[in-house]
Design an enzyme around this catalytic site. Structure first.
Site, short mmCIF file in Angstrom:
data_model
loop_
_atom_site.label_atom_id
_atom_site.label_comp_id
_atom_site.label_asym_id
_atom_site.label_seq_id
_atom_site.Cartn_x
_atom_site.Cartn_y
_atom_site.Cartn_z
N ASP A 113 4.90 -9.33 -6.85
CA ASP A 113 3.69 -9.26 -7.33
C ASP A 113 3.63 -10.76 -8.12
OD1 ASP A 113 2.50 -7.23 -6.42
OD2 ASP A 113 2.92 -5.88 -8.34
N ARG B 76 0.88 -12.19 0.29
CA ARG B 76 -0.36 -11.71 -0.08
C ARG B 76 -1.10 -12.65 -0.83
NH1 ARG B 76 0.49 -7.64 -4.69
NH2 ARG B 76 1.33 -6.30 -3.11
#
Ligand SMILES: Cc1cc2nc3c(=O)[nH]c(=O)nc-3n(C[C@H](O)[C@H](O)[C@H](O)COP(=O)(O)OP(=O)(O)OC[C@H]3O[C@@H](n4cnc5c(N)ncnc54)[C@H](O)[C@@H]3O)c2cc1C
Length: 301
Positions: free
Chosen positions: A125, A176
């Site tokens: 992340d 992402r």
């Protein structure tokens, strides 16, 4: 966001946990791995894959980071044993980035190695801007040995295109793409809603045309449309991209994307440390923040 909404979301951290918890249930699978497994099974049964996230961030204690690594290993084992369609997402500061770079790197490397052994994938992340250089460095180092690790790019960052050109495109990284959730200084991040949207579209085209597998992570209908139109124009096979959404957010739009035949992955967070995550989700949706404040002011009745 208007002044009233600003005040509302600013007050969220002071609302008692049980009240936040009542409204936040839909954003978090539960407090333990079994809860997350149940949620992932349910998503899988509806044709949706998942990424599991153990909630936690800004760890300052080595033991806490090591415990998180142990839980992530249990997650990887459960995914394999129960044949779940899921990978995992980890936060560098949960893995000890604020303690020591080498310690954090080794923790993430251990998970990537374990995932590799089990045929799985680890998404790193992206957190706030002071962590970005280290996060891209971890990705670059790991990609020398492993293919099963990917990153996140935040479209509100002014440096994002540079990060594609210098790091992500040369690595043909699995990325992402999201808007970005942390509060950043204007010098480094776009603030205007339409500018962030436009930059998202610009970065998305670039990632896909550079051959980066891209997770189109958004609940913004305009950007979902943009994603669908770009993959169609570039004639991309369905194994070159996926859509991603957060648990509990815009499930109706999620169903529309799934019915249109695109791969959809839902971010499934769980763990005892759910409170900061849920406050962030509510800050993104002043309507929910409004319900929470109303419950708080009426004494939770
Ligand atoms: C799978 C996934 C992973 C992510 N990982 C990261 C990460 O690593 N780093 C990072 O900085 N950010 C991450 N994010 C968060 C992201 O940066 C955005 O903050 C978030 O997705 C909101 O942006 P949006 O594109 O959905 O657009 P928005 O304009 O914020 O939202 C579009 C619409 O979605 C709905 N919506 C949005 N949020 C909510 C909510 N909480 N409740 C109800 N409805 C809502 C509203 O209807 C809103 O109008 C991730 C998001 C997703 C989907």
């Amino acid at each position: 966001m208007g002044l009233f909404n600003n005040m509302l979301v600013g007050a969220m951290p002071f609302v008692p946990k049980p009240i936040v918890g009542f409204f936040a249930k839909k954003y978090v699978a539960g407090t333990c791995l079994d809860d997350a497994v149940k949620t992932v099974k349910d998503l899988n049964a509806h044709g949706v894959c998942a990424t599991m996230d153990l909630l936690g961030e800004s760890t300052t204690d080595r033991e806490e980071a090591r415990n998180a690594v142990a839980v992530y290993k249990q997650m990887l084992a459960a995914i394999e044993d129960l044949k779940l369609d899921s990978n995992i997402s980890v936060k560098p500061t949960h893995m000890g980035l604020n303690i020591d770079y080498g310690f954090c790197f080794e923790n993430i490397r251990e998970l990537v190695e374990e995932a590799d052994r089990r045929g799985n994938f680890v998404r790193i992340d992206m957190e706030d801007s002071p962590t970005h250089d280290d996060t891209f460095k971890i990705l670059t180092e790991l990609r020398k040995k492993y293919d099963n690790v990917g990153a996140v790019l935040q479209a509100y960052m002014r440096r994002a295109m540079d990060d594609i050109n210098k790091v992500l495109a040369p690595l043909k990284a699995n990325v992402r793409l999201c808007k970005g959730i942390y509060i950043e200084k204007h010098e480094i991040a776009y603030r205007d809603y339409e500018t962030v949207r436009n930059n998202y579209g610009y970065l998305l085209e670039k990632l896909l045309s550079e051959g980066c597998y891209t997770g189109i992570a958004t609940h913004d209908e305009m950007l979902v449309w943009k994603g669908m139109s770009v993959v169609d124009r570039l004639r991309l096979d369905k194994d070159r991209y996926e859509f991603q959404m957060l648990l509990g957010v815009t499930p109706a739009l999620r169903d529309i994307v799934v019915k249109a035949g695109h791969r959809m992955r839902v971010y499934v967070p769980f763990g005892e440390d759910w409170h900061p995550y849920c406050v962030r989700r509510m800050k993104e949706n002043p309507e929910v923040a409004g319900y929470v404040m109303k419950a708080f002011l009426s004494g939770g009745k």
